[in-house]
Each structure stands twice: as C-alpha cells, then as structure tokens.
Design a protein around this motif. Structure first.
Motif, short mmCIF file in Angstrom:
data_model
loop_
_atom_site.label_atom_id
_atom_site.label_comp_id
_atom_site.label_asym_id
_atom_site.label_seq_id
_atom_site.Cartn_x
_atom_site.Cartn_y
_atom_site.Cartn_z
N ILE A 222 0.86 -1.18 0.00
CA ILE A 222 0.00 0.00 0.00
C ILE A 222 0.89 1.23 0.00
CG2 ILE A 222 -1.68 1.32 1.35
CD1 ILE A 222 -2.73 -1.36 2.41
N TYR A 223 0.72 2.09 -0.99
CA TYR A 223 1.55 3.29 -1.02
C TYR A 223 0.69 4.52 -1.32
CZ TYR A 223 1.53 2.80 -6.16
OH TYR A 223 1.15 2.69 -7.48
N PHE A 224 1.11 5.64 -0.72
CA PHE A 224 0.37 6.88 -0.91
C PHE A 224 1.30 8.07 -0.79
CE2 PHE A 224 -0.06 5.82 3.63
CZ PHE A 224 0.36 7.00 4.24
N ARG A 225 0.80 9.24 -1.17
CA ARG A 225 1.53 10.50 -1.08
C ARG A 225 0.65 11.53 -0.38
NH1 ARG A 225 5.15 12.34 -5.07
NH2 ARG A 225 3.65 13.95 -5.68
N ALA A 226 1.28 12.36 0.43
CA ALA A 226 0.56 13.42 1.14
C ALA A 226 1.27 14.75 0.90
CB ALA A 226 0.49 13.12 2.63
N ALA A 227 0.50 15.76 0.50
CA ALA A 227 1.06 17.08 0.21
C ALA A 227 0.87 18.00 1.41
CB ALA A 227 0.39 17.68 -1.02
#
Length: 322
Positions: A294-299
């Motif tokens: 599971i991978y994600f990005r947060a700005a």
C-alpha cells in the motif's frame, strides 16, 4: 470538543496544547503481550523532534515520553496505554503580540469562530505540537504491526518543484535518515536542502510531499462503502496539520492512462499466493487490501509562519499587520 479520537480496534485519543504543561495520548485496543521497544519509541520521536537541524522549527523539545499505564515488565498488558510528553520550551510570551490578531492561514480565526475563544500561545490545540502524541502512538502501532510482518516506511519525495521521480521499490529506503531532509536519494536531498535554505534565508517557507509504503499487509483488510481502507487512511493523513492533499496508488496521474493500461493483471506466484503484476491500485481494491504494498503521497503546504509582515485584521475587524 469532539474529534480527538481516531481508530476502532486500535484507538488513540490525544490531548494537550502546544504551550500547556504537556501533551499525550491514550491508546486503547493494543493487545496484551507485545514487547515494548523503548528504543524504537525514542527513535520515532527523535525523527519528529523540533530544533534538530537548521531547516526546521527551532523550538527545543527533548520529547521524552513517560509511559504511565498499560505496560508491565516490558510488555503491553492489554489495558489502555497512557503516554505523556512534557513541554519544556513553551515560550508563551513570544505570542502576546497576536493575542487579538489573526495570523494569515493559521487556525486563529476559524478556531475562534467555532469555540468563541482561542489559545493564542502557538495555536494551542491546533498546533502541530499535537502530532508528537500521534508519533508516540504510531511507535506502538509499529511494534504491533511487526509481529504480523507489516513494515511502514515514509520519506520526503518532493520539496517545491524538486521531485524524486523514482518509484519506492527503486529506492534504498535505508538512506532516508542519512540527511536532514529525509529523502533517500542523496543527490535529490542535497538539492532539496539547498532550496529550503534559500527560501528560509528570504524569511519564507515552502511546501513538500511525503510518500509512504506499507509492505506485508495481508489481503482482506478494510470495509466496503463508507469505511473503505483508503478512506480511513485519507482521513488519518488529512487530519495532520498543514496537509492539503492525499493520493494513493496511481492517484491523480492515473487519469492519464487507459483502462487497459491501468488495470493490474492477477497471477499466482511461486508459493501460490495471488498477486498483481502492476500495482496502480496501490494495494487497495474496492476499499479492501489485496495483499500488494500500500503506497500513498501526502502534500503539505508551506508553513504559515513567515518573517515578512502580512496583512490581517484584529478581533474588531480593524486592519493590522502580523
């Protein structure tokens, strides 16, 4: 005041203000018998601790955590775990000049509109200081997860226009802690740090992106409809101070692909486990984990506290500067 608790089976409730005596967290639902790794707890808090380099906030806090309950002879008891972090460097007098003014892009005005009053000392409960309590709780979550073979890694993948283009599996994530920016690519990290220093010298700030991957997550976690796994992840991440965006898997870039390109074909590996050859889904399909990473990005927006004077108003609506 609602909204201080997150989670269902493993539930955390944070408390305290930026310039109060202490902040802390109560963890409920951690199983009994988990070996408490105090070195991991210290290391996780040290990663977040302010004042550790010239490119972060200079508030000096040791962030030493006190375990008040829920641990006996080095193991969790299954009872609520209470953790306390005392504030050592709260300089409340530094904020007296804004007691009646609203700082642009801070929570000052909206907080007062909601509650009729506000703690102007560093933002009170709305301060990012609260996240130290989350980090402490997250350390216990990591202790639990590693008994299940799950590992979580996060790193800075973008600062301003400088973006690390490599996919997570192409990076040596062991290099993340080798520089103050915490980017696992040394060359990109050096450029990021130079940009931060340039912006800081001008009395300004700049935003960035944090990427994260969880490996070893089994298939079948999550619920359909309103409690989808990615929806819960999004809520947790977006509740962090200054977070302005969340995407998982292919995210917004996925709109550029055709369905035939975006679909993740299934296959069975050598051990007979169902896997996908690509992972545009980011390890989640239909709101439920599929066994892939599971991978994600947060700005995160630029820090709102800057040196140059800014236009604002006071409580009476009169023009002023801060």
């Amino acid at each position: 005041m609602a909204g201080n608790t997150f989670g269902t089976l493993f539930r955390i409730t944070t408390f305290g203000e930026s310039h109060g005596p202490a902040i802390g967290v109560v963890i409920d639902g951690c199983p009994a018998g988990i070996e408490v790794d105090e070195e991991l707890l210290r290391r996780e808090l040290a990663r977040r601790r302010p004042g550790q380099s010239a490119i972060v906030t200079q508030r000096k806090e040791t962030d030493e955590v006190e375990i008040l309950s829920g641990v006996f002879e080095g193991r969790t008891t299954g009872m609520p775990i209470a953790l306390l972090i005392r504030n050592r460097d709260a300089r409340s007098r530094d904020y007296s000049h804004i007691a009646d003014k609203y700082r642009p892009s801070h929570a000052d005005f909206s907080w007062e509109a909601r509650y009729g009053l506000r703690d102007y000392r560093g933002g009170g409960r709305s301060s990012a200081r609260e996240t130290a309590a989350r980090v402490a709780a997250g350390a216990f979550a990591k202790m639990l997860l590693r008994t299940l073979g799950v590992a979580v890694h996060a790193w800075v993948s973008q600062v301003g226009d400088i973006r690390l283009e490599a996919a997570w599996h192409q990076l040596d994530l062991s290099l993340t802690e080798s520089n103050p920016v915490r980017c696992p690519d040394p060359d990109t990290a050096a450029r990021m740090e130079a940009l931060i220093r340039e912006v800081r010298k001008a009395g300004d700030t700049i935003g960035g992106v944090v990427s994260c991957v969880a490996t070893g997550v089994p298939a079948g976690l999550g619920e359909p409809v309103f409690d989808r796994l990615h929806a819960d992840l999004g809520k947790a991440i977006l509740s962090i101070n200054a977070c302005k965006g969340f995407e998982y898997g292919s995210g917004f870039d996925g709109v550029r692909l055709r369905g035939s390109q975006h679909n993740d074909p299934f296959y069975a590996d050598e051990e007979g486990r169902i896997r996908t050859r690509t992972n545009h889904s980011g390890g989640i399909q239909g709101g439920i984990s599929n066994g892939m990473p599971i991978y994600f990005r947060a700005a995160f927006k630029p820090v709102a506290t800057i040196v140059p004077e800014q236009e604002s108003v006071d409580r009476q609506g009169r023009p002023t500067t801060v």
